[in-house]
Design an enzyme around this catalytic site. Structure first.
Site, mmCIF file in Angstrom:
data_model
loop_
_atom_site.group_PDB
_atom_site.id
_atom_site.type_symbol
_atom_site.label_atom_id
_atom_site.label_comp_id
_atom_site.label_asym_id
_atom_site.label_seq_id
_atom_site.Cartn_x
_atom_site.Cartn_y
_atom_site.Cartn_z
ATOM 1 N N SER A 27 -17.406 -7.648 57.306
ATOM 2 C CA SER A 27 -17.087 -7.610 55.863
ATOM 3 C C SER A 27 -17.056 -6.168 55.376
ATOM 4 O O SER A 27 -17.034 -5.919 54.167
ATOM 5 C CB SER A 27 -18.129 -8.408 55.072
ATOM 6 O OG SER A 27 -19.414 -7.834 55.242
ATOM 7 N N HIS A 156 -0.625 -30.989 17.776
ATOM 8 C CA HIS A 156 0.476 -31.450 18.643
ATOM 9 C C HIS A 156 1.682 -30.521 18.535
ATOM 10 O O HIS A 156 2.815 -30.943 18.714
ATOM 11 C CB HIS A 156 0.901 -32.886 18.301
ATOM 12 C CG HIS A 156 -0.255 -33.821 18.174
ATOM 13 N ND1 HIS A 156 -0.843 -34.433 19.262
ATOM 14 C CD2 HIS A 156 -0.983 -34.209 17.095
ATOM 15 C CE1 HIS A 156 -1.858 -35.180 18.848
ATOM 16 N NE2 HIS A 156 -1.985 -35.048 17.532
ATOM 17 N N LYS A 281 15.940 -7.362 24.682
ATOM 18 C CA LYS A 281 14.727 -8.169 24.841
ATOM 19 C C LYS A 281 13.438 -7.397 24.584
ATOM 20 O O LYS A 281 13.292 -6.245 24.964
ATOM 21 C CB LYS A 281 14.659 -8.732 26.267
ATOM 22 C CG LYS A 281 15.774 -9.692 26.606
ATOM 23 C CD LYS A 281 15.499 -11.098 26.106
ATOM 24 C CE LYS A 281 14.561 -11.824 27.043
ATOM 25 N NZ LYS A 281 14.086 -13.054 26.405
ATOM 26 N N GLU A 288 1.467 -13.047 28.499
ATOM 27 C CA GLU A 288 1.770 -13.997 29.584
ATOM 28 C C GLU A 288 0.856 -13.733 30.776
ATOM 29 O O GLU A 288 0.366 -14.665 31.427
ATOM 30 C CB GLU A 288 3.248 -13.896 29.968
ATOM 31 C CG GLU A 288 4.144 -14.440 28.850
ATOM 32 C CD GLU A 288 5.624 -14.100 28.994
ATOM 33 O OE1 GLU A 288 6.386 -14.505 28.128
ATOM 34 O OE2 GLU A 288 5.999 -13.405 29.966
#
Ligand code: ARG
Length: 491
Positions: A27, A156, A281, A288
């Site tokens: 490791s 909703h 854009k 995100e």
């Protein structure tokens, strides 16, 4: 194999060098994350061994000086080894000679690694908790600024009832405040020392476990030596606290992505990205990615629990795979919280567009029904009337037209005009989003006074948590100064 052979380590000698599985067993690369932690653990243990008369002061001094040298050379300069613990021990023996091997008296790599990962995770959890505070401060500041900015509220994803930006943002402040609490809870259970548990079964040497805990800034011990070497529930708890925070962040990110799509909020350019082909854009990429971190964090929490599930007592090598990815996810989640804080602090809310959208979809309907019920009509009848009116009311209808349509529905359903219960001016006022918000002044509701009260409570909570976090941070700094001072008395 000779003494000069670089593949020989302090513990392996010429057997168990791993052969073809050497890479798989090791490791060492992932252990960069606990290099500093292991040096601290080695120092605290060595100081304690000297204080207890288990190792001579002079030998302790040589070991401690070698550790300084190993630290200065860095993790990359370590000799080969199965892990950082073995590699540092080999490096110490290389410098000190056989007396360097006294460092590993009265311990095992099992209590050693358990101590190292707790020592390291403390830092990560504290940093993540500090980031939640930055985000809460940003949410509260913008909530204050927009305490009266009316906006549509959704259930909703359909317009439901008008609320305010302040009320909306404080809903997230409340959620993130619980994330701070969860991280602090995980921190406090991580902050206990397993050192001195040895392999799992204790040691015949007269170790002072309280002393090493103190030198490493731990708030207490994991007392049972088998529990000390085996327990990794703190990793699971840290990972789930991070996953829960990441899930809260993903909801906030999703909302802001949807709101920016509707033109309700504009992210600052610093938190947006553009397209490599479509020049017009402006995309909410940072949000995100924030939303995306939750996927990894949930995977990490699940992975940690899966790895731990069904492991027998005491130590099993599976554990070697448990911690490195928890450090990484804690770091990613901390960064996501910081980015969310920046995005919230710098975003521009479209006050006018929000106000004009606030009444869309007859979102004041509940307020009208509440008004009729306040005027003495049974709430269920009021609900039926307003539901019938809703079918005919358009977003373009002015208050007078909408009020007339409600009255018409009342006549059809009950045979009498609304004027028996309320005036048409009152109905028109209830149809106004600003009035609607102001009327909902129950505790924790969106009315500006209720938001002002909630804001004061949020700010007080943020101050309390800031004090708690800085006390934890100060304890770590004090401990590391104390250890450094103790070490200096030997070298
Ligand atoms: N690198 C190992 C780990 O992280 C250290 C413990 C090794 N102990 C053992 N009994 N093989 O778990």
């Amino acid at each position: 194999m000779t003494d000069e052979d670089t593949s020989e380590t302090a513990v392996r000698r010429d057997r168990f060098s791993g052969g073809p599985a050497r890479e798989f067993l090791s490791s060492l690369a992932a252990d960069t994350a606990i290099f500093e932690a292991d040096l601290a653990v080695d120092r605290a243990h060595t100081v304690m061994l000297a204080e207890q008369g288990i190792v001579d002061d002079a030998v302790a001094g040589e070991i401690l000086a070698a550790l300084d040298d190993v630290e200065a050379a860095g993790h990359g300069a370590l000799p080969d080894g199965e892990d950082v613990h073995e590699a540092i021990e080999t490096a110490v023996i290389d410098r000190v000679g056989p007396d360097g091997g006294r460092m590993h008296t009265a311990r095992s790599r099992n209590d050693e690694v358990a101590t190292c990962i707790r020592y390291r995770l403390r830092e990560d959890l504290l940093a993540a908790a500090e980031a939640t505070l930055t985000l809460r401060e940003a949410l509260a500041a913008v909530a204050d600024e927009h305490a009266e900015t009316v906006m549509p509220g959704y259930t909703h994803l359909q317009p439901a009832q008008p609320t305010t930006v302040g009320h909306y943002l404080l809903s997230y402040e409340g959620g993130i405040a619980r994330d701070t609490e969860r991280l602090l809870g995980a921190y406090d259970r991580t902050d206990r020392s397993p050192l001195g548990g040895a392999a799992f079964a204790g040691t015949p040497f007269d170790v002072d476990r309280e002393r090493t805990a103190e030198l490493l800034g731990f708030d207490g011990l994991v007392r049972n030596s088998m529990d000390a070497a085996s327990a990794r529930d703190f990793l699971a708890e840290g990972a789930t606290a991070c996953a829960t925070l990441a899930t809260t962040l993903s909801g906030l990110a999703e909302d802001l992505i949807v709101f920016s799509n509707k033109g309700f909020v504009e992210l600052s350019d610093d938190y947006s990205s553009t397209s490599s082909i479509m020049p017009q854009k402006k995309n909410p990429d940072t949000l995100e990615l924030t939303r995306g971190v939750a996927g990894d964090a949930i995977g990490e929490a699940t992975g940690t629990l899966s790895l731990l599930k069904g492991l027998p007592r005491a130590y099993n090598r599976d554990l070697q795979r448990a911690h490195a990815s928890v450090f990484e996810i804690a770091d990613d989640v901390r960064e996501a919280a910081e980015v969310a804080a920046g995005a919230v602090a710098t975003a521009d809310w479209a006050v006018e567009d929000l106000a004009s959208a606030a009444g869309d979809g007859f979102s004041t309907a509940t307020g009208v029904a509440d008004l009729l019920a306040t005027g003495g009509m049974p709430f269920r009848t009021a609900h039926e009337i307003v539901a019938a009116a809703a079918e005919g009311i358009d977003d373009d209808d002015g208050p007078a037209t909408a009020a007339a349509k409600v009255d018409e529905a009342a006549r059809e359903i009950t045979g009498e005009s609304l004027s028996a219960y309320v005036s048409s001016e009152e109905v028109e006022a209830a149809l106004d989003p600003v009035h609607s918000v102001a009327s909902r002044d129950s505790l924790g509701g969106p009315a500006p006074e209720a938001v002002a009260e909630a804001l004061a409570a949020s700010e007080a909570g943020i101050d309390d948590d800031a004090d708690t976090l800085s006390a934890r941070r100060a304890a770590l700094v004090a401990a590391s100064d104390r250890l450094e001072a103790e070490v200096a008395t030997y070298v």
